[in-house]
Structure formats: structure tokens, C-alpha cells
Motif scaffolding. Structure first.
Motif, PDB file in Angstrom:
ATOM      1  N   TYR A 118     -31.791  -4.756  19.666  1.00 13.68           N
ATOM      2  CA  TYR A 118     -32.955  -5.562  20.021  1.00 13.68           C
ATOM      3  C   TYR A 118     -34.095  -4.707  20.559  1.00 13.68           C
ATOM      4  O   TYR A 118     -33.902  -3.632  21.124  1.00 13.68           O
ATOM      5  CB  TYR A 118     -32.590  -6.646  21.040  1.00 13.68           C
ATOM      6  CG  TYR A 118     -32.070  -6.171  22.380  1.00 13.68           C
ATOM      7  CD1 TYR A 118     -32.936  -5.726  23.377  1.00 13.68           C
ATOM      8  CD2 TYR A 118     -30.706  -6.200  22.668  1.00 13.68           C
ATOM      9  CE1 TYR A 118     -32.464  -5.325  24.619  1.00 13.68           C
ATOM     10  CE2 TYR A 118     -30.220  -5.802  23.890  1.00 13.68           C
ATOM     11  CZ  TYR A 118     -31.104  -5.360  24.871  1.00 13.68           C
ATOM     12  OH  TYR A 118     -30.618  -4.947  26.095  1.00 13.68           O
ATOM     13  N   LEU A 119     -35.306  -5.222  20.331  1.00 12.99           N
ATOM     14  CA  LEU A 119     -36.540  -4.651  20.854  1.00 12.99           C
ATOM     15  C   LEU A 119     -36.923  -5.430  22.099  1.00 12.99           C
ATOM     16  O   LEU A 119     -36.875  -6.667  22.098  1.00 12.99           O
ATOM     17  CB  LEU A 119     -37.638  -4.740  19.797  1.00 12.99           C
ATOM     18  CG  LEU A 119     -39.050  -4.351  20.229  1.00 12.99           C
ATOM     19  CD1 LEU A 119     -39.125  -2.862  20.542  1.00 12.99           C
ATOM     20  CD2 LEU A 119     -40.058  -4.712  19.135  1.00 12.99           C
ATOM     21  N   ASP A 178     -30.527   3.424  24.610  1.00  7.57           N
ATOM     22  CA  ASP A 178     -31.877   2.908  24.805  1.00  7.57           C
ATOM     23  C   ASP A 178     -32.891   3.957  24.370  1.00  7.57           C
ATOM     24  O   ASP A 178     -32.863   5.100  24.857  1.00  7.57           O
ATOM     25  CB  ASP A 178     -32.112   2.548  26.270  1.00  7.57           C
ATOM     26  CG  ASP A 178     -31.325   1.334  26.706  1.00  7.57           C
ATOM     27  OD1 ASP A 178     -31.032   0.484  25.840  1.00  7.57           O
ATOM     28  OD2 ASP A 178     -30.988   1.235  27.897  1.00  7.57           O
ATOM     29  N   PHE A 179     -33.779   3.575  23.465  1.00  4.34           N
ATOM     30  CA  PHE A 179     -34.876   4.428  23.031  1.00  4.34           C
ATOM     31  C   PHE A 179     -36.123   3.938  23.765  1.00  4.34           C
ATOM     32  O   PHE A 179     -36.712   2.925  23.383  1.00  4.34           O
ATOM     33  CB  PHE A 179     -35.043   4.350  21.519  1.00  4.34           C
ATOM     34  CG  PHE A 179     -33.800   4.764  20.761  1.00  4.34           C
ATOM     35  CD1 PHE A 179     -33.605   6.089  20.388  1.00  4.34           C
ATOM     36  CD2 PHE A 179     -32.823   3.830  20.442  1.00  4.34           C
ATOM     37  CE1 PHE A 179     -32.467   6.471  19.702  1.00  4.34           C
ATOM     38  CE2 PHE A 179     -31.674   4.205  19.758  1.00  4.34           C
ATOM     39  CZ  PHE A 179     -31.504   5.537  19.389  1.00  4.34           C
ATOM     40  N   VAL A 180     -36.484   4.656  24.823  1.00  5.42           N
ATOM     41  CA  VAL A 180     -37.506   4.191  25.765  1.00  5.42           C
ATOM     42  C   VAL A 180     -38.825   4.893  25.484  1.00  5.42           C
ATOM     43  O   VAL A 180     -38.953   6.109  25.662  1.00  5.42           O
ATOM     44  CB  VAL A 180     -37.068   4.450  27.219  1.00  5.42           C
ATOM     45  CG1 VAL A 180     -38.099   3.881  28.189  1.00  5.42           C
ATOM     46  CG2 VAL A 180     -35.694   3.843  27.482  1.00  5.42           C
ATOM     47  N   VAL A 187     -41.728  -0.601  26.989  1.00  6.59           N
ATOM     48  CA  VAL A 187     -41.213  -0.775  25.635  1.00  6.59           C
ATOM     49  C   VAL A 187     -39.927   0.015  25.452  1.00  6.59           C
ATOM     50  O   VAL A 187     -39.865   1.206  25.791  1.00  6.59           O
ATOM     51  CB  VAL A 187     -42.237  -0.314  24.570  1.00  6.59           C
ATOM     52  CG1 VAL A 187     -41.678  -0.532  23.158  1.00  6.59           C
ATOM     53  CG2 VAL A 187     -43.553  -1.040  24.731  1.00  6.59           C
ATOM     54  N   LYS A 188     -38.903  -0.628  24.908  1.00  2.00           N
ATOM     55  CA  LYS A 188     -37.674   0.073  24.555  1.00  2.00           C
ATOM     56  C   LYS A 188     -36.960  -0.666  23.434  1.00  2.00           C
ATOM     57  O   LYS A 188     -37.220  -1.840  23.165  1.00  2.00           O
ATOM     58  CB  LYS A 188     -36.739   0.196  25.764  1.00  2.00           C
ATOM     59  CG  LYS A 188     -35.990  -1.070  26.124  1.00  2.00           C
ATOM     60  CD  LYS A 188     -34.936  -0.811  27.206  1.00  2.00           C
ATOM     61  CE  LYS A 188     -34.112  -2.067  27.481  1.00  2.00           C
ATOM     62  NZ  LYS A 188     -33.078  -1.840  28.517  1.00  2.00           N
ATOM     63  N   PHE A 189     -36.074   0.055  22.778  1.00  6.03           N
ATOM     64  CA  PHE A 189     -35.180  -0.543  21.789  1.00  6.03           C
ATOM     65  C   PHE A 189     -33.762  -0.156  22.157  1.00  6.03           C
ATOM     66  O   PHE A 189     -33.485   0.997  22.473  1.00  6.03           O
ATOM     67  CB  PHE A 189     -35.492  -0.048  20.370  1.00  6.03           C
ATOM     68  CG  PHE A 189     -34.603  -0.665  19.325  1.00  6.03           C
ATOM     69  CD1 PHE A 189     -34.929  -1.883  18.760  1.00  6.03           C
ATOM     70  CD2 PHE A 189     -33.427  -0.053  18.924  1.00  6.03           C
ATOM     71  CE1 PHE A 189     -34.118  -2.481  17.806  1.00  6.03           C
ATOM     72  CE2 PHE A 189     -32.599  -0.633  17.970  1.00  6.03           C
ATOM     73  CZ  PHE A 189     -32.957  -1.852  17.410  1.00  6.03           C
TER      74      PHE A 189
END
Length: 497
Positions: free
Chosen positions: A116-117, A77-79, A84-86
Motif C-alpha cells: 500500500y501507498l 517501507d520505502f520512505v 509519503v511512503k510505500f
């Protein structure tokens, strides 16, 4: 004295260093937190008499009874912030000695499993939007695992929001399942080469009761590639959309004019409507039920139509600490005597359904590949019971489940489909005639070595009775030579982090 060439190199290095510094400053200003979770499983699987014959479903390949499977999944997870995260999910899965796990000369196979975004709508943080390759599971009551209509990954846009706080919510979405030609069609004539889905669920929760009415509409193009095969399905059922979505008459060749079941329409709508229900008002006795209706190609040729029902009902008693007894039943409409009037089985697309981790169904098995008999609940009916969450020793749990399934399909319809349309459309042991049955027993055990490391053993036995006039002498006699029995013992380790 410094030469011009040396000066250029130094200036270039200085510019590169400056770029790195400014890049680092920019990254610090827009810091992204990275979180990782995942799981791994490694297990040996002894499986004898797959499909009750020890062959694949068409009787053209013989089985290897023992193999070792390994799967590793990583979710990153890119938070950016709380809103908002991807998520990027990757997976490696294969048997030892094959593909990625081949010694000395491996063939790398890393699969993008999720991408997913996800974000919350500004000034309305209860509304969550997800766009990309994600898990989509249509509603199903808790006793019966996932949906028999759709339970899989989907490239989709979904919106989840509360309508009445803690009482009523909404889940709405659109997904593109197939786009065979992508940007350009194969000719200057527009082709219906897509399969799209629109779905809606309205979960209602009050004290002691939960109901989730839902609906899905799929638009199926005539020229989409419905014969896609899931090559990871070790039982080789194929999992083609043609087998599960359309009638036997139209499955053979959707685009050939003059065939009995060809589609005259460029696109055909498919609809599903259902409800998932859970009653806990009488706790510790809890009840579960689902009702689903599905239909498609209803305005096309008569032989291309498909529609049907599926219902299930179950109960469990949670008042005993050492065990949770469960009972359950299901019924699904089956084929009538004719294939020229379409199909009377409920259409579906990607099914994962089953009570009690049953060895008969593709459902909740922890050691997933080669885990079950892939019996189709659609077109059959059955009853069963389970002793779930047996816990007599600390860190050790067991489950014991028995299920009996009987066919609801006309023998004449299955025989006609196999002879005149597509011999792979129905499969012995998966699709049952009204003169056939199968039964299955499984005992599953889990021991928690550590909090996140478990030793798991899943065992299964299945027995069936099959009609030679439908499936032919070769398949039935091969099954009878095995006593119409199949066996599985799988043991391995699962790790979650």
C-alpha cells in the motif's frame, strides 16, 4: 588502428557508463530511505482430536497430530519523506516438509501480504490516506481482540483524520473484496460479480471513556465467487463467504432459479452498525462492551434474508502488578426453527474474535496455525474468566483462561440445513444447537530470552457435548470415543526485528 566494430563496442560501453552515472545522480536527488521490520516464528504443534473427532469437519480426512510450522514476514517501507511512503509486506508460511520447506525440491510460496501507498494530505498533515492491500480491522473493544465482522487484509482506500483534536476522529474507507471476472464478464450481459465494502468509524475519546460508533455497507453481487476457501486454514473450516454472509438456503447455489433461497436480485446490500466502548473512569477497574447488528438481502426472497445481533461485555482489574483478572460474556442471536424464512444469525465475512486468547476461538494466539477449535461466536453465547499477565518471575508471563459456550441455534434448523441444502454450512463443535455446549481451558506461557526473542508455549483443552440427531451417529460417536475432548500443546520461538 582501431576497427569500426571495436569502436562501436567502446562507444556503447561509454554510453552505458554515462547512463549509470546520470541514473545514480537522479537517484541521489530523489533519495528514498528504506526501512525494514519483520518477525519470525518456528514451533512444533501437537494437536489431538481436531473438531473433537480427529477428522476434518465433514469426516472425510484424518488428522496428523504433530507438525512443525514456520512463518517469516518482512515489511519494507520505502520512505520518500515524512509525508509519503510505500509499504511492501511479504510472507512465507508452511509446515516443515511441505511446500517451501520441502527438502531438496522445495515449492517456493512467497505471498504478498501487504502492498500500500500511504501519504499525508499537503498543507493538512493530520489527514492520512492509505491505498492498496492493507490491514482493515473494524472497531472492537480491547478485551475482545479483533472484530467478528471483518478483521483481515483488504484491497482498500482509507482516509483517517481528526475532527476535534484529541477528542473526535474519523476513519472512512472503500474496499473491493471480490471481483470474480475482473475486466470482462463471461457474457455480454452485465454480471454482479463483485463484493464491495464501504465503512466509517468515528472514535470519540474523553477522559475516562472511549466510544467508537461504526458502520459498514457491503454490496454483494449474485455472481461473485463466495465459495472462496482459505487454504491456509488448517482446521479446514473453509472460511467461505457463503457460510458466513448468506443464509443456509441460498448458500447451496446462489444463481439457480427455482432453488428455495436463490437471489432474485443482481446485487444485494448488507449493512452492519455497531459501537465499541471502553470505560476507564473507575481505574483500576475497566469495562469493555460491544454491540453489533448486521443484516443482508432483506429485499430478496424471504429464505435468502439474514440478520442478527451480537453483544459482548467484560471487565478487568489492573490494580495488581502480578496479575490482571478479567471476566467476560457474550451473546449472539441464533437460528429459529425454519430455514425458509432466512437466517437469524448476524452475517459476517472475516472474523477474528475472542477474549483471553481462548483455545475455543480464532483470536490472538501467537503460534497461530492449528491454534484453536474455531468455535463460531455467532449463533452462540458464553461466559468466561481469565488471569492475564501473570508475572511472578522476571521475563516470564502466563495467562490462564476458561470459557463456557452454549448454542443458541434451533436443532431443527441446523438439521434441515445439513440435509436439504449444504452439509458443510454448519459444522459440529463450531455451530452449536440449543442442546449443546463446549468449554475450553488454555494456559499460555512466554519467556523473554532476549528483548526481541521469546520462547512461547500455548496449551489448550476443549470438551463438548453434541446432539446425534443433528450431526449423525458417525461424527458424534467418534467424538464420544475420544471423551468429547480435544488437546493442544504448542512450543516454539518468536523473533521480532
Amino acid at each position: 588502428m582501431i576497427s569500426e566494430e571495436v569502436m562501436k563496442k567502446r562507444l556503447g560501453a561509454l554510453a552505458l557508463a554515462a547512463g549509470m552515472v546520470f541514473g545514480a545522480v537522479g537517484a541521489a536527488q530523489a533519495a528514498t530511505e528504506v526501512k525494514m521490520t519483520g518477525d519470525a516464528r518456528v514451533y512444533g504443534n501437537f494437536f489431538e482430536n481436531r473438531n473433537y473427532t480427529g477428522w476434518n469437519k465433514t469426516g472425510t480426512k484424518t488428522e496428523d497430530t504433530f507438525e512443525i510450522w514456520e512463518r517469516f514476514r518482512l515489511r519494507t517501507d520505502f520512505v520518500a519523506n515524512e509525508a509519503v511512503k510505500f509499504r511492501l509486506g511479504v510472507k512465507v508460511e508452511d509446515t516443515w516438509g511441505y511446500g517451501t520447506f520441502t527438502a531438496a525440491n522445495p515449492s517456493a510460496a512467497i505471498q504478498v501480504d501487504l502492498a500500500y501507498l500511504q501519504f499525508k494530505v499537503p498543507n493538512c498533515t493530520d489527514i492520512e490516506v492509505t491505498a492498496g492491500l492493507q490491514d482493515v480491522n473494524l472497531p472492537q473493544s480491547g478485551l475482545f481482540y479483533n472484530s467478528p465482522v471483518w478483521s483481515d487484509k483488504m484491497a482498500a482506500l482509507t482516509i483517517k483524520a481528526p475532527l476535534i483534536d484529541k477528542t473526535l476522529g474519523v476513519l472512512a474507507g472503500f474496499g473491493r473484496l471480490i471481483d470474480t471476472n475482473r475486466t470482462f464478464d463471461t457474457t455480454t450481459t452485465q454480471k454482479g460479480d463483485e463484493l464491495d465494502a464501504y465503512f466509517l468509524a468515528l472514535p470519540v475519546t474523553v477522559e475516562g471513556f472511549k466510544a467508537t460508533p461504526w458502520a459498514m455497507v457491503a454490496v454483494a453481487g449474485r455472481d461473485a465467487n463466495y465459495t472462496y476457501k482459505d487454504t491456509t486454514d488448517v482446521a479446514e473450516w473453509g472460511n467461505t463467504f457463503a457460510n458466513t454472509l448468506v443464509s443456509s438456503a441460498s448458500a447451496k447455489n446462489l444463481t439457480t432459479p427455482g432453488a428455495v433461497g436463490y437471489w432474485k436480485n443482481n446485487q444485494n446490500p448488507y449493512i452492519w452498525a455497531g459501537g465499541a466502548f471502553e470505560v476507564s473512569a473507575l481505574d483500576p477497574v475497566k469495562f469493555y462492551a460491544d454491540v453489533i447488528y448486521g443484516a443482508g438481502a432483506m429485499n430478496d426472497h424471504k429464505a435468502a434474508k439474514r440478520e442478527g445481533w451480537m453483544v459482548d461485555l467484560g471487565a478487568e482489574y489492573t490494580g495488581i502488578d502480578a496479575v490482571t483478572p478479567q471476566v467476560f460474556a457474550f451473546w449472539s442471536s441464533g437460528e429459529d426453527k425454519s430455514t425458509r424464512n432466512g437466517s437469524e444469525r448476524m452475517p459476517y465475512m472475516r472474523s477474528q474474535w475472542g477474549p483471553g486468547n481462548s483455545f475455543l476461538f480464532d483470536s490472538s494466539q501467537e503460534l497461530g496455525k492449528g491454534s484453536n477449535m474455531y468455535t463460531d461466536p455467532v449463533g452462540n453465547y458464553g461466559i468466561g474468566a481469565s488471569l492475564n499477565n501473570i508475572s511472578l518471575i522476571e521475563k516470564l508471563t502466563n495467562r490462564l483462561t476458561f470459557v463456557y459456550v452454549h448454542g443458541n441455534n434451533s436443532p431443527r434448523a441446523i438439521r434441515d440445513a445439513r440435509v436439504n441444502y449444504n452439509s458443510a454450512y454448519f459444522a459440529m463443535g463450531k455451530d452449536l444447537t440449543s442442546n449443546e455446549y463446549v468449554m475450553g481451558l488454555n494456559l499460555d506461557t512466554k519467556y523473554m530470552i532476549y528483548e526481541n526473542l521469546a520462547a512461547v508455549m500455548e496449551t489448550g483443552w476443549a470438551h463438548g457435548q453434541f446432539q446425534q440427531s443433528v450431526w449423525g451417529h458417525r461424527l458424534v460417536s467418534q467424538s464420544e470415543s475420544n471423551g468429547n475432548n480435544a488437546w493442544k500443546v504448542a512450543f516454539g520461538l518468536t523473533y521480532k526485528f
